[in-house]
Write a protein that holds these residues in place. Structure first.
Motif, PDB file in Angstrom:
ATOM      1  N   ILE B 126       0.843  -1.202   0.000  1.00 16.42           N
ATOM      2  CA  ILE B 126       0.000   0.000   0.000  1.00 16.42           C
ATOM      3  C   ILE B 126       0.876   1.250   0.000  1.00 16.42           C
ATOM      4  O   ILE B 126       0.624   2.214  -0.726  1.00 16.42           O
ATOM      5  N   MET B 127       1.954   1.190   0.771  1.00 14.75           N
ATOM      6  CA  MET B 127       2.877   2.322   0.827  1.00 14.75           C
ATOM      7  C   MET B 127       3.475   2.605  -0.549  1.00 14.75           C
ATOM      8  O   MET B 127       3.599   3.758  -0.955  1.00 14.75           O
ATOM      9  N   LYS B 128       3.832   1.528  -1.253  1.00 11.24           N
ATOM     10  CA  LYS B 128       4.431   1.702  -2.588  1.00 11.24           C
ATOM     11  C   LYS B 128       3.435   2.318  -3.573  1.00 11.24           C
ATOM     12  O   LYS B 128       3.810   2.933  -4.552  1.00 11.24           O
ATOM     13  N   ARG B 129       2.155   2.118  -3.302  1.00 11.29           N
ATOM     14  CA  ARG B 129       1.129   2.692  -4.185  1.00 11.29           C
ATOM     15  C   ARG B 129       0.815   4.136  -3.797  1.00 11.29           C
ATOM     16  O   ARG B 129       0.475   4.947  -4.644  1.00 11.29           O
ATOM     17  N   LEU B 130       0.917   4.412  -2.499  1.00 10.24           N
ATOM     18  CA  LEU B 130       0.596   5.773  -2.039  1.00 10.24           C
ATOM     19  C   LEU B 130       1.721   6.758  -2.341  1.00 10.24           C
ATOM     20  O   LEU B 130       1.475   7.911  -2.679  1.00 10.24           O
ATOM     21  N   MET B 131       2.952   6.259  -2.234  1.00  9.82           N
ATOM     22  CA  MET B 131       4.100   7.150  -2.379  1.00  9.82           C
ATOM     23  C   MET B 131       4.113   7.878  -3.726  1.00  9.82           C
ATOM     24  O   MET B 131       4.260   9.107  -3.754  1.00  9.82           O
ATOM     25  N   PRO B 132       3.936   7.191  -4.854  1.00  8.46           N
ATOM     26  CA  PRO B 132       3.923   7.911  -6.138  1.00  8.46           C
ATOM     27  C   PRO B 132       2.814   8.958  -6.212  1.00  8.46           C
ATOM     28  O   PRO B 132       3.008  10.019  -6.789  1.00  8.46           O
ATOM     29  N   VAL B 133       1.659   8.641  -5.606  1.00  7.23           N
ATOM     30  CA  VAL B 133       0.559   9.611  -5.611  1.00  7.23           C
ATOM     31  C   VAL B 133       1.022  10.879  -4.885  1.00  7.23           C
ATOM     32  O   VAL B 133       0.848  12.000  -5.369  1.00  7.23           O
ATOM     33  N   LEU B 134       1.659  10.673  -3.730  1.00 15.21           N
ATOM     34  CA  LEU B 134       2.105  11.827  -2.938  1.00 15.21           C
ATOM     35  C   LEU B 134       3.202  12.611  -3.656  1.00 15.21           C
ATOM     36  O   LEU B 134       3.186  13.834  -3.686  1.00 15.21           O
ATOM     37  N   ILE B 135       4.141  11.879  -4.256  1.00 11.32           N
ATOM     38  CA  ILE B 135       5.244  12.545  -4.970  1.00 11.32           C
ATOM     39  C   ILE B 135       4.685  13.333  -6.158  1.00 11.32           C
ATOM     40  O   ILE B 135       5.068  14.483  -6.391  1.00 11.32           O
ATOM     41  N   ASP B 136       3.766  12.712  -6.896  1.00 14.43           N
ATOM     42  CA  ASP B 136       3.163  13.415  -8.047  1.00 14.43           C
ATOM     43  C   ASP B 136       2.451  14.679  -7.588  1.00 14.43           C
ATOM     44  O   ASP B 136       2.553  15.728  -8.213  1.00 14.43           O
ATOM     45  N   ARG B 137       1.716  14.561  -6.484  1.00 11.58           N
ATOM     46  CA  ARG B 137       0.970  15.739  -5.995  1.00 11.58           C
ATOM     47  C   ARG B 137       1.934  16.843  -5.564  1.00 11.58           C
ATOM     48  O   ARG B 137       1.693  18.012  -5.823  1.00 11.58           O
ATOM     49  N   LEU B 138       3.029  16.437  -4.919  1.00 16.87           N
ATOM     50  CA  LEU B 138       4.016  17.426  -4.477  1.00 16.87           C
ATOM     51  C   LEU B 138       4.599  18.140  -5.699  1.00 16.87           C
ATOM     52  O   LEU B 138       4.708  19.367  -5.747  1.00 16.87           O
ATOM     53  N   HIS B 139       4.943  17.350  -6.710  1.00 17.68           N
ATOM     54  CA  HIS B 139       5.516  17.907  -7.935  1.00 17.68           C
ATOM     55  C   HIS B 139       4.522  18.853  -8.616  1.00 17.68           C
ATOM     56  O   HIS B 139       4.872  19.957  -9.035  1.00 17.68           O
ATOM     57  N   GLU B 140       3.264  18.415  -8.694  1.00 14.30           N
ATOM     58  CA  GLU B 140       2.244  19.253  -9.335  1.00 14.30           C
ATOM     59  C   GLU B 140       2.056  20.558  -8.571  1.00 14.30           C
ATOM     60  O   GLU B 140       1.882  21.619  -9.166  1.00 14.30           O
ATOM     61  N   THR B 141       2.107  20.470  -7.249  1.00 16.96           N
ATOM     62  CA  THR B 141       1.965  21.675  -6.442  1.00 16.96           C
ATOM     63  C   THR B 141       3.106  22.638  -6.731  1.00 16.96           C
ATOM     64  O   THR B 141       2.926  23.842  -6.850  1.00 16.96           O
ATOM     65  N   ARG B 142       4.307  22.086  -6.890  1.00 12.33           N
ATOM     66  CA  ARG B 142       5.451  22.943  -7.222  1.00 12.33           C
ATOM     67  C   ARG B 142       5.237  23.618  -8.561  1.00 12.33           C
ATOM     68  O   ARG B 142       5.533  24.796  -8.729  1.00 12.33           O
ATOM     69  N   LEU B 143       4.710  22.855  -9.526  1.00 17.04           N
ATOM     70  CA  LEU B 143       4.463  23.453 -10.845  1.00 17.04           C
ATOM     71  C   LEU B 143       3.416  24.559 -10.743  1.00 17.04           C
ATOM     72  O   LEU B 143       3.539  25.597 -11.378  1.00 17.04           O
ATOM     73  N   GLN B 144       2.394  24.329  -9.917  1.00 21.69           N
ATOM     74  CA  GLN B 144       1.368  25.364  -9.726  1.00 21.69           C
ATOM     75  C   GLN B 144       2.015  26.636  -9.181  1.00 21.69           C
ATOM     76  O   GLN B 144       1.700  27.736  -9.599  1.00 21.69           O
ATOM     77  N   PHE B 145       2.965  26.460  -8.266  1.00 19.94           N
ATOM     78  CA  PHE B 145       3.651  27.613  -7.691  1.00 19.94           C
ATOM     79  C   PHE B 145       4.549  28.312  -8.696  1.00 19.94           C
ATOM     80  O   PHE B 145       4.732  29.512  -8.660  1.00 19.94           O
ATOM     81  N   LEU B 146       5.126  27.499  -9.597  1.00 21.92           N
ATOM     82  CA  LEU B 146       6.033  28.074 -10.601  1.00 21.92           C
ATOM     83  C   LEU B 146       5.302  29.007 -11.543  1.00 21.92           C
ATOM     84  O   LEU B 146       5.915  29.759 -12.268  1.00 21.92           O
ATOM     85  N   ASP B 147       3.984  28.949 -11.553  1.00 23.24           N
ATOM     86  CA  ASP B 147       3.202  29.819 -12.392  1.00 23.24           C
ATOM     87  C   ASP B 147       3.603  29.587 -13.849  1.00 23.24           C
ATOM     88  O   ASP B 147       4.090  30.469 -14.538  1.00 23.24           O
ATOM     89  N   LEU B 148       3.393  28.349 -14.288  1.00 19.03           N
ATOM     90  CA  LEU B 148       3.860  27.877 -15.590  1.00 19.03           C
ATOM     91  C   LEU B 148       3.542  28.772 -16.773  1.00 19.03           C
ATOM     92  O   LEU B 148       4.291  28.848 -17.713  1.00 19.03           O
ATOM     93  N   TYR B 149       2.377  29.411 -16.723  1.00 20.56           N
ATOM     94  CA  TYR B 149       1.944  30.110 -17.938  1.00 20.56           C
ATOM     95  C   TYR B 149       2.295  31.573 -17.917  1.00 20.56           C
ATOM     96  O   TYR B 149       1.888  32.332 -18.769  1.00 20.56           O
ATOM     97  N   GLY B 150       3.053  31.988 -16.896  1.00 24.37           N
ATOM     98  CA  GLY B 150       3.428  33.389 -16.773  1.00 24.37           C
ATOM     99  C   GLY B 150       4.108  33.904 -18.022  1.00 24.37           C
ATOM    100  O   GLY B 150       3.772  34.958 -18.533  1.00 24.37           O
TER     101      GLY B 150
END
Ligand code: FAD
Ligand code: FES
Lengths: 282, 153
Positions: B126-150
């Motif tokens: 279960i941990m191995k399945r949850l970890m990628p979800v969390l990592i992806d969400r963290l990465h996506e949050t960073r992209l949201q902060f980067l303001d990609l379309y600026g």
């Protein structure tokens, strides 16, 4: 027979043709769409994904993609005001003269897309250079497989061509998903980054061709997400922007490694660009 | 029960999980349904469930001062949310609201934690399945902060 405009461009590629602004529309907080008419009265022919060098007289020139319908209507450009030239261009109003050099560059791979599923991924104003490709995809719908548009914007109010995007959403022959980074007010749509939409997308990787346009960082992550879905690097096409001066492969301003964006692009496969994307803005 | 096992193994989060594990996990699961506008949980409450989306869309929101509820992520079929079930103090740190009619699988957190604790192989899977979800969400949050379309494309 070459048109008058094309013949002049061929003979003197650095000399702009005169056009006039016919109409100007506010499209996003800092972006405007200009409809132009060539002073010669001729129709302006171009392929989806090509760009022009536009002159704001007395200010300077900037590379701007054509955002209209290649099969029909006036020459259309959508411009974000970022610096002196683009600001001057976006302030032009009906009747004002504007210089046009072009069209330049290699556009979207419309012929290669025939018979395949096409995923169009746009970020922000990146939808502008993709719009001619969408017109072609929808105008010759039978030639293509499943067509999908994934569009990411910063905020709901920054969605360019909003009415048109809504119209495309209502059509049954294209799947449209819009996602915003920051939801405000009454937005009930998707929230998150555009790569999010790719991970949820059902694709047949062997049949899929992707066309991607947006800021480089967005295109890098979108390409990686598509590769994760099994789409080949050679089937992912990106439109690159680098600083341009001549647009005819002479000045070297747009050089990216061994490649000249103006002449060899601006559309390239991810396969070709991948090693070059690591080279930051020159 | 049999039905829930099938539903669970059909959900992308459980794809490829061995049958014994699915059986164990199904013991903690139940179907849940929410109508458009229903809150699934509120910030600050005990994180006593882990949710798998089968149908519908869910918005994760935080109330921002002066702006009301701000949605920071929307999720759809095949996705999961509510990972706070796994880490003390097991409390929701955002609101989850159904944007349309949603069919979810709600997994009882205490039950699932107990089974993961008792069977570390299940826990690790279960941990191995949850970890990628969390990592992806963290990465996506960073992209949201980067303001990609600026800067535009
Ligand atoms: C092939 C190609 C197609 C293009 N298509 C379009 C288009 O359809 N619409 C459009 O609006 N622009 C487009 N551009 C970008 C446009 O050419 C530049 O934004 C323009 O050159 C800016 O000129 P400027 O003199 O106004 O600003 P500059 O004086 O060059 O720049 C002013 C400031 O803005 C920054 N800046 C420059 N370019 C950008 C940018 N693209 N985004 C954000 N900040 C920037 C600079 O770093 C500087 O800080 C395209 C570029 C290329 C190469
Ligand atoms: S802009 Fe001069 S070489 Fe490309």
């Amino acid at each position: 027979m070459m048109s008058e405009t094309a013949a002049l461009l061929h003979a003197r590629p650095m000399v702009p043709q005169i056009a006039h602004v016919h109409r100007r529309r506010h499209d996003a907080p800092d972006a405007w769409t200009l409809e132009l008419e060539m002073a010669s009265g001729e129709r302006f022919h171009y392929a989806p994904g090509q760009f022009n060098m536009l002159t704001a007289f007395g200010v300077g020139e900037a590379a701007i993609s054509v955002s209209g319908d290649p099969a029909d209507g006036p020459l259309i450009h959508t411009i974000r005001a970022v610096g002196p030239v683009s600001k001057a261009l976006t302030q032009l109003g009906p009747g004002d003269p504007i210089g046009v050099r072009g069209p330049f560059g290699v556009g979207w791979p419309m012929a290669q897309a025939e018979g395949r599923d096409v995923v169009v991924v746009a970020g922000g104003l990146g939808l502008a250079p993709l719009r001619p490709a969408l017109y072609r995809l929808l105008g010759e719908r039978d030639r293509f497989g499943k067509v999908t548009l994934l569009f990411g914007a910063r905020r709901p109010e920054e969605i360019v061509f909003r009415r048109e995007v809504e119209h495309w959403r209502s059509r049954l022959d294209i799947d449209v998903e819009v996602i915003v980074d920051h939801a405000t007010g009454d937005w009930h749509g998707n929230v998150g980054v555009v790569t999010n939409l790719i991970s949820r997308l059902g694709v047949d990787p062997a049949k899929t061709l992707a066309m991607v346009c947006g800021p480089e960082v967005m295109m890098r992550f979108v390409s990686m997400a598509l590769v994760d879905k099994g789409v080949g690097e050679e089937a992912i096409y990106l439109s690159m922007e680098r600083n341009m001066k001549c647009a005819i492969g002479q000045c070297g301003h747009c050089q990216l490694g061994p490649t000249f964006i103006c002449r060899d692009g601006p559309v390239f496969t991810y396969e070709r660009l991948k090693p070059l994307l690591a080279i930051k803005e020159l | 029960m049999e039905n829930l096992e099938r539903i669970l193994s059909d959900h992308p989060f459980f794809h490829g999980v061995n049958k014994g594990f699915v059986e164990l996990a199904a013991g903690c699961a139940k179907n849940a349904r929410f109508e458009a506008g229903d809150f699934i949980f509120h910030e600050g409450e005990a994180a006593d469930q882990f949710y798998l989306v089968r149908e519908g869309r869910v918005a994760l929101q935080v109330a921002a001062p002066g702006r009301g509820a701000a949605t920071f992520l929307t999720l759809g079929a095949g996705e999961v949310f509510g990972v706070n079930w796994l880490v003390p103090p097991y409390r929701w740190v955002y609101d989850a609201k159904a944007l349309e009619r949603c069919r979810l699988i709600a997994m009882d957190a205490k039950c699932l934690r107990g089974k993961c604790e008792a069977d570390h192989s299940l826990g690790y899977d279960i941990m191995k399945r949850l970890m990628p979800v969390l990592i992806d969400r963290l990465h996506e949050t960073r992209l949201q902060f980067l303001d990609l379309y600026g800067s535009h494309g």
